[in-house]
Design an enzyme around this catalytic site. Sequence first.
Site, PDB file in Angstrom:
ATOM      1  N   CYS A   2       0.828  -1.211   0.000  1.00 63.70           N
ATOM      2  CA  CYS A   2       0.000   0.000   0.000  1.00 63.70           C
ATOM      3  C   CYS A   2       0.861   1.260   0.000  1.00 63.70           C
ATOM      4  O   CYS A   2       1.933   1.294   0.599  1.00 63.70           O
ATOM      5  CB  CYS A   2      -0.888   0.031   1.226  1.00 63.70           C
ATOM      6  SG  CYS A   2      -1.953  -1.389   1.384  1.00 63.70           S
ATOM      7  N   ARG A  27       5.379   0.102  -5.799  1.00 61.52           N
ATOM      8  CA  ARG A  27       5.373  -0.721  -4.596  1.00 61.52           C
ATOM      9  C   ARG A  27       4.448  -1.937  -4.740  1.00 61.52           C
ATOM     10  O   ARG A  27       4.523  -2.862  -3.943  1.00 61.52           O
ATOM     11  CB  ARG A  27       4.915   0.112  -3.399  1.00 61.52           C
ATOM     12  CG  ARG A  27       5.870   1.242  -3.058  1.00 61.52           C
ATOM     13  CD  ARG A  27       5.234   2.197  -2.086  1.00 61.52           C
ATOM     14  NE  ARG A  27       5.012   1.598  -0.786  1.00 61.52           N
ATOM     15  CZ  ARG A  27       5.811   1.760   0.256  1.00 61.52           C
ATOM     16  NH1 ARG A  27       6.869   2.507   0.150  1.00 61.52           N
ATOM     17  NH2 ARG A  27       5.548   1.192   1.411  1.00 61.52           N
ATOM     18  N   TRP A  73      -3.177  -2.726  -1.518  1.00 61.27           N
ATOM     19  CA  TRP A  73      -2.748  -4.102  -1.829  1.00 61.27           C
ATOM     20  C   TRP A  73      -3.555  -4.972  -0.872  1.00 61.27           C
ATOM     21  O   TRP A  73      -3.335  -4.934   0.342  1.00 61.27           O
ATOM     22  CB  TRP A  73      -1.239  -4.241  -1.595  1.00 61.27           C
ATOM     23  CG  TRP A  73      -0.657  -5.523  -2.085  1.00 61.27           C
ATOM     24  CD1 TRP A  73      -0.167  -5.774  -3.334  1.00 61.27           C
ATOM     25  CD2 TRP A  73      -0.468  -6.733  -1.340  1.00 61.27           C
ATOM     26  NE1 TRP A  73       0.306  -7.063  -3.405  1.00 61.27           N
ATOM     27  CE2 TRP A  73       0.140  -7.677  -2.193  1.00 61.27           C
ATOM     28  CE3 TRP A  73      -0.758  -7.120  -0.022  1.00 61.27           C
ATOM     29  CZ2 TRP A  73       0.461  -8.969  -1.787  1.00 61.27           C
ATOM     30  CZ3 TRP A  73      -0.441  -8.401   0.383  1.00 61.27           C
ATOM     31  CH2 TRP A  73       0.167  -9.316  -0.504  1.00 61.27           C
ATOM     32  N   ASN A  99      -2.299   2.027   5.756  1.00 66.76           N
ATOM     33  CA  ASN A  99      -1.349   0.975   5.346  1.00 66.76           C
ATOM     34  C   ASN A  99      -1.129   0.078   6.544  1.00 66.76           C
ATOM     35  O   ASN A  99      -0.990   0.582   7.655  1.00 66.76           O
ATOM     36  CB  ASN A  99       0.014   1.565   4.984  1.00 66.76           C
ATOM     37  CG  ASN A  99      -0.022   2.368   3.710  1.00 66.76           C
ATOM     38  OD1 ASN A  99      -1.028   2.402   3.023  1.00 66.76           O
ATOM     39  ND2 ASN A  99       1.074   3.030   3.406  1.00 66.76           N
ATOM     40  N   GLY A 100      -1.018  -1.213   6.326  1.00 65.10           N
ATOM     41  CA  GLY A 100      -0.742  -2.125   7.438  1.00 65.10           C
ATOM     42  C   GLY A 100      -1.916  -3.061   7.683  1.00 65.10           C
ATOM     43  O   GLY A 100      -2.798  -3.211   6.824  1.00 65.10           O
ATOM     44  N   GLU A 480      18.248 -17.532  -6.688  1.00 64.92           N
ATOM     45  CA  GLU A 480      17.826 -16.197  -7.126  1.00 64.92           C
ATOM     46  C   GLU A 480      17.331 -16.235  -8.573  1.00 64.92           C
ATOM     47  O   GLU A 480      16.345 -15.588  -8.923  1.00 64.92           O
ATOM     48  CB  GLU A 480      18.990 -15.208  -6.940  1.00 64.92           C
ATOM     49  CG  GLU A 480      18.816 -13.830  -7.564  1.00 64.92           C
ATOM     50  CD  GLU A 480      17.644 -13.030  -7.023  1.00 64.92           C
ATOM     51  OE1 GLU A 480      16.984 -13.466  -6.078  1.00 64.92           O
ATOM     52  OE2 GLU A 480      17.367 -11.958  -7.606  1.00 64.92           O
ATOM     53  N   LYS A 484      13.612 -15.113  -9.787  1.00 62.09           N
ATOM     54  CA  LYS A 484      13.365 -14.077 -10.807  1.00 62.09           C
ATOM     55  C   LYS A 484      12.368 -14.577 -11.847  1.00 62.09           C
ATOM     56  O   LYS A 484      11.453 -13.870 -12.237  1.00 62.09           O
ATOM     57  CB  LYS A 484      14.648 -13.682 -11.544  1.00 62.09           C
ATOM     58  CG  LYS A 484      15.613 -12.753 -10.882  1.00 62.09           C
ATOM     59  CD  LYS A 484      15.176 -11.320 -10.762  1.00 62.09           C
ATOM     60  CE  LYS A 484      14.382 -11.104  -9.519  1.00 62.09           C
ATOM     61  NZ  LYS A 484      15.059 -10.894  -8.280  1.00 62.09           N
ATOM     62  N   GLU A 487       8.900 -14.753 -10.398  1.00 70.47           N
ATOM     63  CA  GLU A 487       8.353 -13.421 -10.127  1.00 70.47           C
ATOM     64  C   GLU A 487       7.824 -12.747 -11.380  1.00 70.47           C
ATOM     65  O   GLU A 487       6.703 -12.255 -11.392  1.00 70.47           O
ATOM     66  CB  GLU A 487       9.447 -12.506  -9.547  1.00 70.47           C
ATOM     67  CG  GLU A 487       9.750 -12.718  -8.095  1.00 70.47           C
ATOM     68  CD  GLU A 487      10.846 -11.779  -7.616  1.00 70.47           C
ATOM     69  OE1 GLU A 487      10.625 -11.085  -6.624  1.00 70.47           O
ATOM     70  OE2 GLU A 487      11.932 -11.735  -8.231  1.00 70.47           O
ATOM     71  N   HIS A 503      18.448 -36.433  -5.388  1.00 71.27           N
ATOM     72  CA  HIS A 503      17.563 -36.717  -4.264  1.00 71.27           C
ATOM     73  C   HIS A 503      16.138 -36.243  -4.539  1.00 71.27           C
ATOM     74  O   HIS A 503      15.406 -35.911  -3.607  1.00 71.27           O
ATOM     75  CB  HIS A 503      18.118 -36.068  -2.995  1.00 71.27           C
ATOM     76  CG  HIS A 503      19.498 -36.542  -2.672  1.00 71.27           C
ATOM     77  ND1 HIS A 503      19.761 -37.832  -2.283  1.00 71.27           N
ATOM     78  CD2 HIS A 503      20.703 -35.909  -2.733  1.00 71.27           C
ATOM     79  CE1 HIS A 503      21.073 -37.971  -2.093  1.00 71.27           C
ATOM     80  NE2 HIS A 503      21.658 -36.825  -2.365  1.00 71.27           N
ATOM     81  N   LYS A 602       6.683  -4.384  -4.006  1.00 66.53           N
ATOM     82  CA  LYS A 602       8.097  -4.050  -3.889  1.00 66.53           C
ATOM     83  C   LYS A 602       8.521  -4.028  -2.427  1.00 66.53           C
ATOM     84  O   LYS A 602       9.599  -4.470  -2.072  1.00 66.53           O
ATOM     85  CB  LYS A 602       8.321  -2.668  -4.515  1.00 66.53           C
ATOM     86  CG  LYS A 602       9.764  -2.207  -4.509  1.00 66.53           C
ATOM     87  CD  LYS A 602      10.539  -2.947  -5.554  1.00 66.53           C
ATOM     88  CE  LYS A 602      12.027  -2.672  -5.526  1.00 66.53           C
ATOM     89  NZ  LYS A 602      12.770  -3.807  -6.088  1.00 66.53           N
TER      90      LYS A 602
HETATM   91  C1  G6P Z   1       9.583  -8.294  -2.007  1.00 63.39           C
HETATM   92  C2  G6P Z   1      10.195  -7.790  -3.302  1.00 63.39           C
HETATM   93  C3  G6P Z   1      11.517  -8.516  -3.548  1.00 63.39           C
HETATM   94  C4  G6P Z   1      12.442  -8.325  -2.358  1.00 63.39           C
HETATM   95  C5  G6P Z   1      11.781  -8.753  -1.050  1.00 63.39           C
HETATM   96  C6  G6P Z   1      12.600  -8.315   0.146  1.00 63.39           C
HETATM   97  O1  G6P Z   1       9.206  -9.611  -2.134  1.00 63.39           O
HETATM   98  O2  G6P Z   1       9.316  -8.027  -4.377  1.00 63.39           O
HETATM   99  O3  G6P Z   1      12.126  -7.985  -4.706  1.00 63.39           O
HETATM  100  O4  G6P Z   1      13.601  -9.062  -2.557  1.00 63.39           O
HETATM  101  O5  G6P Z   1      10.504  -8.136  -0.918  1.00 63.39           O
HETATM  102  O6  G6P Z   1      12.606  -6.907   0.173  1.00 63.39           O
HETATM  103  P1  G6P Z   1      13.699  -6.021   0.848  1.00 63.39           P
HETATM  104  O7  G6P Z   1      13.269  -4.618   0.539  1.00 63.39           O
HETATM  105  O8  G6P Z   1      13.649  -6.319   2.315  1.00 63.39           O
HETATM  106  O9  G6P Z   1      15.005  -6.360   0.264  1.00 63.39           O
END
Ligand code: G6P
Length: 607
Positions: A2, A27, A73, A99-100, A480, A484, A487, A503, A602
């Site tokens: 949010c 965000r 959100w 927010n929250g 990672e 990606k 995501e 395994h 984000k």
């Molecule tokens: C969300 C974002 C990711 C990020 C993660 C941790 O899931 O989409 O891209 O890696 O949060 O966020 P931070 O700001 O703590 O690195």
Amino acid sequence: MCGIIGYCGSRSATRLLLSGLKRLEYRGYDSAGIGVVHENALQLYKKAGKIETLQSIVPDELEGNWGIGHNRWATHGEVNDINAHPHTDCTGKIAICHNGIIENCESLRNRLEIEGHRFSSQTDSEVIAHLVESFYEGNLEFALKATVSLLEGTYGILAISVDNPRQIVGARNGSPMIIAIADNEKFIASDVSAVLAHAKQVIYLEDGEVASINPDNYEISDVRNRSIDKKIEIISLELKEMEKGNYSHYMLKEIHEQTDSISRALKGRIDEKQATALLVGLNMSETELLAVKRITITAAGTSFYAARVVAYLLEKIARIPTTTELSSELRYRNPVVERGTLYIAVSQSGETIDTLMAVQELQRKGAPVLSVSNVVGSSIARESHGGIYIHSGPEIAVASTKAFTNQLAAMYMFALKMARMRHMAWSEGKKFIKNLSNLSDKIGEILKNADKIEQLARKYSGAKNFLFLGRGINFPVALEGALKLKEVAYIHAEGYSAAEIKHGPIALINSRTPSIFLVSDDHLYSKVLTSMKEVKVRNGPVIAISTERNEQISRIADDVFQIPKAEEDFYPFLMVIPLQLFAYYCALELGCDVDQPRNLAKSVTVE
Ligand code: G6P
């Protein structure tokens, strides 16, 4: 997640709120709304979907020069127009954005309904509007303070009442909030990006603080009405750093920026003469650093994988036992905090709620906590004892790319410092620095071949499952790479240690499940090659990311993408670039919303 913005001044609030919400959309959100007051009437517009959809229902010349806006959100209640914020009380005179998450919303709602309040949404946030109403006797600030004293959970709240012209009241607990100060106008928002175009002077609110703003003034106090003096800070961020430029997506821009951003992380922090790193922000003396016996790094998402890479390095070069733990687990696990253990919280945004709460829990137990963050003034950065800013510049695409490499760079420097204080010789330190300094050029070399990754994405983006396989320090990079792809391209992908496929995951191998192998010329090279052969003989398509001119790999793999040679500890910086590009181009092929993937945010500021 949010985003929240309030404006009071003499300009059109509608335009400023909508453009502020647009700046906050990176965000992640699913609906948006604004409430603007004109001549004692609250004009409310809320819509599920993008800001453009909201914009299409807001009249062009909507009058009014104060109001509040929100990107939602969804947590409580589905995504629809009614559940979007702002929410109002029964009279329609009070509006709030939140927010929250309000954890005790059920009991509060029951009580308010018994008292006769009528609810129109399914959200937890609406209780705030009705609580403010129940306490309101002309003083909005008093009513909000009384309200927050009953709330359990996290919040950044803005409240307005048509009876308190041009006043906006905000309260913070666990959700970021800033006041931005300009001549004869004020903003209050969850993120500086919302106000950057209009003001450079900001005040960061802390948990438990309540702010009241009007065009000419601001006041900050706690719930017991004690006035609080706050420092005004100047934002150094430039608006153009947040623009997309000539790139079609922020993600692509941010991937390409890594040649520069990595140099920024190193700038001014290398002591060539002593072959060590200068990290004054750590706020720890050499004696304190030498007393560190163990390190635990905590983080979420991509930051967690950066932490895992660095754990390998710290153990190897500094010989300090290092563990990593997801902040969401750490915060609820009642960790054993021992003297001599240093904690490091890694967070691009500096606002991830689990990481923030883990920091607070560790500090309650007396642990020293450093932060590795990108956003100057963010909650995690401010609440930790010291830390390192990664200086990657604003990261707008939801999927993290340049922050990952800069987190690595920042923590590699920390590892260098710790190693030089222990077993690493001056000459080794010199070599390490040279390797760090060469990274920018090597990343540049890889980026020149982005079109080859684009071709691979075209060839393979139809697959429904992928395996990403690496070993040693490259294992977290495989994780990672898989993250990606999930995501941004919504393709199922698993990251694994190449040794572990026997395994379980090898059962998934068939001609439709490609495996991406990270093959560096290190001490595990022949082991990775063996795993590659095991996949190949089972008809699994193999894509290898490997070093230059490696004939042996070319004979096994269906496709090879070559990266420059490097010292083995530095491959994570290079291996990750093709994986970022691969996810990007697959997403593009599949027509996905690259910068704002569905359901993702984000900055994850709720649990
Ligand atoms: C969300 C974002 C990711 C990020 C993660 C941790 O899931 O989409 O891209 O890696 O949060 O966020 P931070 O700001 O703590 O690195």
